[in-house]
Design a protein around this motif. Structure first.
Motif, PDB file in Angstrom:
ATOM      1  N   THR A  44       0.745  -1.086   0.034  1.00 30.73           N
ATOM      2  CA  THR A  44       0.092  -0.194  -0.042  1.00 30.73           C
ATOM      3  C   THR A  44       0.806   1.385  -0.046  1.00 30.73           C
ATOM      4  OG1 THR A  44      -0.192   0.077   2.577  1.00 30.73           O
ATOM      5  CG2 THR A  44      -1.913  -1.208   1.159  1.00 30.73           C
ATOM      6  N   LEU A  45       0.261   2.285  -0.664  1.00 25.50           N
ATOM      7  CA  LEU A  45       0.823   3.745  -0.502  1.00 25.50           C
ATOM      8  C   LEU A  45       0.164   4.655   0.306  1.00 25.50           C
ATOM      9  CD1 LEU A  45       2.319   3.720  -4.121  1.00 25.50           C
ATOM     10  CD2 LEU A  45       3.714   3.846  -2.141  1.00 25.50           C
ATOM     11  N   ASP A  46       0.563   5.479   1.033  1.00 26.47           N
ATOM     12  CA  ASP A  46      -0.309   6.677   1.449  1.00 26.47           C
ATOM     13  C   ASP A  46       0.904   7.588   1.679  1.00 26.47           C
ATOM     14  OD1 ASP A  46       0.673   6.835   4.469  1.00 26.47           O
ATOM     15  OD2 ASP A  46      -0.346   4.718   4.445  1.00 26.47           O
ATOM     16  N   GLY A  47       0.533   8.862   2.140  1.00 25.20           N
ATOM     17  CA  GLY A  47       1.194  10.073   2.257  1.00 25.20           C
ATOM     18  C   GLY A  47       0.803  11.209   2.981  1.00 25.20           C
ATOM     19  N   GLU A  48       1.857  12.224   3.280  1.00 29.37           N
ATOM     20  CA  GLU A  48       1.225  13.349   3.852  1.00 29.37           C
ATOM     21  C   GLU A  48       2.317  14.329   3.761  1.00 29.37           C
ATOM     22  OE1 GLU A  48       1.577  13.298   8.408  1.00 29.37           O
ATOM     23  OE2 GLU A  48       1.930  11.427   7.946  1.00 29.37           O
ATOM     24  N   ARG A  73       4.814   6.873   2.324  1.00 27.16           N
ATOM     25  CA  ARG A  73       4.703   5.790   3.290  1.00 27.16           C
ATOM     26  C   ARG A  73       4.485   4.316   2.348  1.00 27.16           C
ATOM     27  NH1 ARG A  73       1.780   2.686   7.920  1.00 27.16           N
ATOM     28  NH2 ARG A  73      -0.063   4.057   7.191  1.00 27.16           N
ATOM     29  N   ALA A  74       5.274   3.511   2.139  1.00 29.62           N
ATOM     30  CA  ALA A  74       5.076   2.309   1.247  1.00 29.62           C
ATOM     31  C   ALA A  74       5.073   1.246   2.212  1.00 29.62           C
ATOM     32  CB  ALA A  74       6.120   2.031   0.220  1.00 29.62           C
ATOM     33  N   VAL A  75       3.972   0.422   2.314  1.00 30.26           N
ATOM     34  CA  VAL A  75       3.931  -0.777   3.373  1.00 30.26           C
ATOM     35  C   VAL A  75       3.767  -2.043   2.671  1.00 30.26           C
ATOM     36  CG1 VAL A  75       2.642  -1.577   5.204  1.00 30.26           C
ATOM     37  CG2 VAL A  75       2.889   0.867   4.986  1.00 30.26           C
ATOM     38  N   GLU A 116      10.716  -8.369  -3.923  1.00 33.41           N
ATOM     39  CA  GLU A 116       9.725  -7.752  -4.875  1.00 33.41           C
ATOM     40  C   GLU A 116       9.385  -6.471  -4.337  1.00 33.41           C
ATOM     41  OE1 GLU A 116       6.782 -10.657  -5.027  1.00 33.41           O
ATOM     42  OE2 GLU A 116       7.851 -11.775  -6.686  1.00 33.41           O
ATOM     43  N   PHE A 117       9.144  -6.137  -2.928  1.00 32.22           N
ATOM     44  CA  PHE A 117       9.021  -4.805  -2.494  1.00 32.22           C
ATOM     45  C   PHE A 117      10.042  -4.003  -2.496  1.00 32.22           C
ATOM     46  CE2 PHE A 117       8.634  -2.565   1.647  1.00 32.22           C
ATOM     47  CZ  PHE A 117       7.673  -1.555   1.436  1.00 32.22           C
ATOM     48  N   GLN A 118      11.297  -4.688  -2.603  1.00 31.96           N
ATOM     49  CA  GLN A 118      12.696  -3.751  -2.686  1.00 31.96           C
ATOM     50  C   GLN A 118      12.428  -3.486  -4.127  1.00 31.96           C
ATOM     51  OE1 GLN A 118      15.428  -6.751  -1.180  1.00 31.96           O
ATOM     52  NE2 GLN A 118      15.423  -5.620   0.780  1.00 31.96           N
ATOM     53  N   GLU A 119      12.316  -4.348  -5.118  1.00 38.42           N
ATOM     54  CA  GLU A 119      12.192  -3.729  -6.622  1.00 38.42           C
ATOM     55  C   GLU A 119      11.306  -2.341  -6.508  1.00 38.42           C
ATOM     56  OE1 GLU A 119      10.298  -5.600 -10.498  1.00 38.42           O
ATOM     57  OE2 GLU A 119      11.314  -7.088  -8.983  1.00 38.42           O
ATOM     58  N   GLN A 121       7.417  -1.310   6.813  1.00 37.53           N
ATOM     59  CA  GLN A 121       7.224  -0.061   6.282  1.00 37.53           C
ATOM     60  C   GLN A 121       8.391   0.979   6.051  1.00 37.53           C
ATOM     61  OE1 GLN A 121       5.024   1.754   9.769  1.00 37.53           O
ATOM     62  NE2 GLN A 121       3.322   0.433   9.434  1.00 37.53           N
ATOM     63  N   VAL A 122       8.139   1.737   4.978  1.00 38.76           N
ATOM     64  CA  VAL A 122       9.192   2.544   4.358  1.00 38.76           C
ATOM     65  C   VAL A 122       8.821   3.978   4.219  1.00 38.76           C
ATOM     66  CG1 VAL A 122      11.152   2.917   2.561  1.00 38.76           C
ATOM     67  CG2 VAL A 122      10.248   0.755   3.167  1.00 38.76           C
ATOM     68  N   LEU A 123       9.423   5.084   4.962  1.00 39.92           N
ATOM     69  CA  LEU A 123       8.939   6.421   4.975  1.00 39.92           C
ATOM     70  C   LEU A 123       9.852   6.997   4.124  1.00 39.92           C
ATOM     71  CD1 LEU A 123       7.742   5.072   7.724  1.00 39.92           C
ATOM     72  CD2 LEU A 123       6.977   7.548   8.176  1.00 39.92           C
ATOM     73  N   LEU A 124       9.525   7.730   3.058  1.00 38.07           N
ATOM     74  CA  LEU A 124      10.357   8.294   2.353  1.00 38.07           C
ATOM     75  C   LEU A 124       9.989   9.854   2.200  1.00 38.07           C
ATOM     76  CD1 LEU A 124      10.211   5.907  -0.567  1.00 38.07           C
ATOM     77  CD2 LEU A 124      12.077   6.018   1.100  1.00 38.07           C
ATOM     78  N   ALA A 125      10.918  10.793   2.397  1.00 36.12           N
ATOM     79  CA  ALA A 125      10.970  12.227   2.418  1.00 36.12           C
ATOM     80  C   ALA A 125      11.370  12.671   1.001  1.00 36.12           C
ATOM     81  CB  ALA A 125      11.634  12.954   3.495  1.00 36.12           C
ATOM     82  N   MET A 126      10.237  13.376   0.323  1.00 40.51           N
ATOM     83  CA  MET A 126      10.568  13.712  -1.084  1.00 40.51           C
ATOM     84  C   MET A 126       9.950  15.473  -1.067  1.00 40.51           C
ATOM     85  SD  MET A 126       8.942  10.825  -3.261  1.00 40.51           S
ATOM     86  CE  MET A 126       9.661   9.298  -3.692  1.00 40.51           C
TER      87      MET A 126
END
Length: 165
Positions: free
Chosen positions: A49-53, A134-136, A150-153, A116-121
């Motif tokens: 899943t993807l979400d963000g703020e 946030r990619a989960v 596959e998630f890392q890809e 869970q991976v939180l990426l600042a962009m």
């Protein structure tokens, strides 16, 4: 109702993964995008899943990661932060955390794992605006080692979207 991401991004799903239909159980109201693995494990389909703020510069990623853990604790049992580390660079920082927990899905209690991976962009249209994507990945404990590569890809394909995205 599904949410949208705070900035446009582009990504590529790993081969075989399928975008989830909005009515599927795996898609929560606060998720902007979801995909499911084509081969469920014991009746549970691994999902991304993807979400963000939009985040202020004062909001450290660790605090946002803590908030994500608290949110999971509100809907799942026995949530444990098995690992957390900072990743990325000063220009593109991130936090990765691995969570283990129990949840009732489809009427069955399951032992699940989340990465869970939180990426600042920065927004490509407004570089002063910072978003956290946030990619989960959620899967059963048994399927986790299979789906992590596959998630890392998938993570490696995430890019800020262009002005026309």
């Amino acid at each position: 109702m599904p949410t949208s991401l705070p900035i446009p991004i582009e990504f590529r799903l790993p081969e075989g993964w399928l975008p989830a239909a909005r009515q599927e159980e795996a898609v929560a109201a606060d998720v902007a995008f979801a995909a499911v693995h084509p081969r469920p494990d014991a009746g549970f389909a691994a999902n991304i899943t993807l979400d963000g703020e939009v985040a202020s510069d004062e909001a450290p990623l660790e605090a946002l990661a803590d908030r994500a853990v608290q949110h999971l604790r509100s809907v799942a049992d026995s949530v444990v932060v098995a690992d957390r580390r900072e990743v990325g660079s000063e220009d593109a920082p991130g936090v990765v955390q691995k969570l283990t927990f129990s949840a009732t899905v489809g009427g069955m209690c399951r032992a699940l794992v989340q990465s869970q991976v939180l990426l600042a962009m920065a927004d490509v249209r407004d570089p002063h605006r910072r978003a956290v994507i946030r990619a989960v990945l959620t899967s059963t404990e048994g399927q986790f080692p299979e789906v992590v590569p596959e998630f890392q890809e998938f993570l490696g394909s995430i890019r800020p979207g262009g002005a026309s995205s």
